[in-house]
Enzyme design. Structure first.
Site, short mmCIF file in Angstrom:
data_model
loop_
_atom_site.label_atom_id
_atom_site.label_comp_id
_atom_site.label_asym_id
_atom_site.label_seq_id
_atom_site.Cartn_x
_atom_site.Cartn_y
_atom_site.Cartn_z
CG HIS A 77 -83.71 27.22 -22.76
ND1 HIS A 77 -84.25 26.44 -21.77
CD2 HIS A 77 -84.69 28.08 -23.14
CE1 HIS A 77 -85.51 26.80 -21.55
NE2 HIS A 77 -85.80 27.81 -22.36
CG HIS A 164 -86.77 32.53 -21.94
ND1 HIS A 164 -86.42 31.22 -21.68
CD2 HIS A 164 -86.15 33.28 -20.99
CE1 HIS A 164 -85.63 31.18 -20.63
NE2 HIS A 164 -85.45 32.41 -20.18
CD GLU A 242 -91.28 32.78 -22.55
OE1 GLU A 242 -90.88 32.48 -23.70
OE2 GLU A 242 -91.01 32.08 -21.55
#
Length: 279
Positions: A77, A164, A242
């Site tokens: 992001h 992430h 993640e």
């Protein structure tokens, strides 16, 4: 003789003080710890692990082990406004970029991934690697997901890791590694090495952080996907991680802690080092 013993004691005391001063210096993968209270003999000279970063001897070995290797870090992001639009990801179209998630307290995924990537960059550079980040700061927009894959390809990276944090249901916690699934004509050549990279990072991250495997997704901490442009379009070994669930109270507390993010960075560096050196 009394004066002689006094002089000898003062001299020995000076040596002990100097030794303590030297033990507190040096560059470590972990935050600076409080000095030992039992004197210089309690230092890490035995070569055993001293906290998340390992012993000084281990750090010296690691410093030379990644020379000549290129690692691309992709902090997921970004901190600026979204670019918008759709991009081709090899087997369909997806959004150029997305906003990511955040903890209940407002700590954003983009800020988390940027901070963790910068920490990981420093650890890898100390170990001798060339490190490239897919974005230069946490304020700008983009790059789009296809460009992030292209950055790793252009640099002919030996390994790429996209960092992430998940935004799953609050009841689920833990981490998982995402490996690429074959997409015909695109990424078949990176499936095997990416799987090895994923296994190395998975093991090192679990050991280094104590985080459990995801309780809500994956099989023993691993998922395999063909809907991520970063994996579909990569020509070099690549995985996503993640690192935890930001919507879970326990995970969020860890991800929000700078000291724990340092542990995470060192753990990921250990996994990358294991993959890149075979050790």
């Amino acid at each position: 003789m009394a004066n002689g013993r006094k002089s000898l004691a003062l001299a020995l005391g000076s040596v002990a003080v100097a030794s303590l001063g030297l033990a507190s210096c040096g560059d470590s993968d972990t935050p600076v710890a409080k000095p030992p209270t039992a004197g210089p003999s309690t230092g890490p000279s035995n070569g055993r692990s001293n906290g998340a970063g390992g012993s000084e001897a281990r750090q010296q070995r690691a410093g030379a082990s990644l020379a000549g290797k290129t690692v691309v870090l992709d902090p997921g992001h970004n901190g600026g406004p979204l670019k918008g639009g759709q991009v081709f990801v090899g087997n369909g179209y997806k959004a150029c970029d997305t906003s990511g998630t955040a903890t209940d307290a407002g700590y954003s995924e983009h800020a988390f991934t940027w901070d963790t990537a910068k920490r990981l960059q420093k650890v890898l550079q100390r170990r001798g690697a060339k490190v490239v980040l897919t974005r230069p700061n946490d304020k700008g927009s983009g790059p789009c997901i296809d460009e992030r894959a292209a950055i790793g390809n252009r640099h002919k990276a030996d390994a790429v890791i996209s960092i992430h944090a998940d935004g799953a249901a609050p009841g689920g916690r833990g981490f998982h590694v995402i490996k690429p699934k074959p997409v015909k004509g695109l990424n078949e050549g990176i499936i095997a090495p990416s799987s090895k990279l994923g296994d190395a990072v998975l093991a090192a991250y679990k050991t280094g952080t104590g985080m459990p495997y995801s309780t809500y997704l994956g099989d023993n901490g691993v998922t395999v996907r063909d809907d991520l442009g970063g994996l579909n379009l990569s020509k070099v070994p690549k995985i996503f991680i993640e690192t935890g669930n930001m919507r879970n109270k326990t995970d969020a507390a860890k991800l929000s802690d700078p000291a724990f993010r340092q542990r995470m960075a060192v753990a990921m560096a250990d996994g990358l080092t294991r993959y890149l050196t075979g050790k």
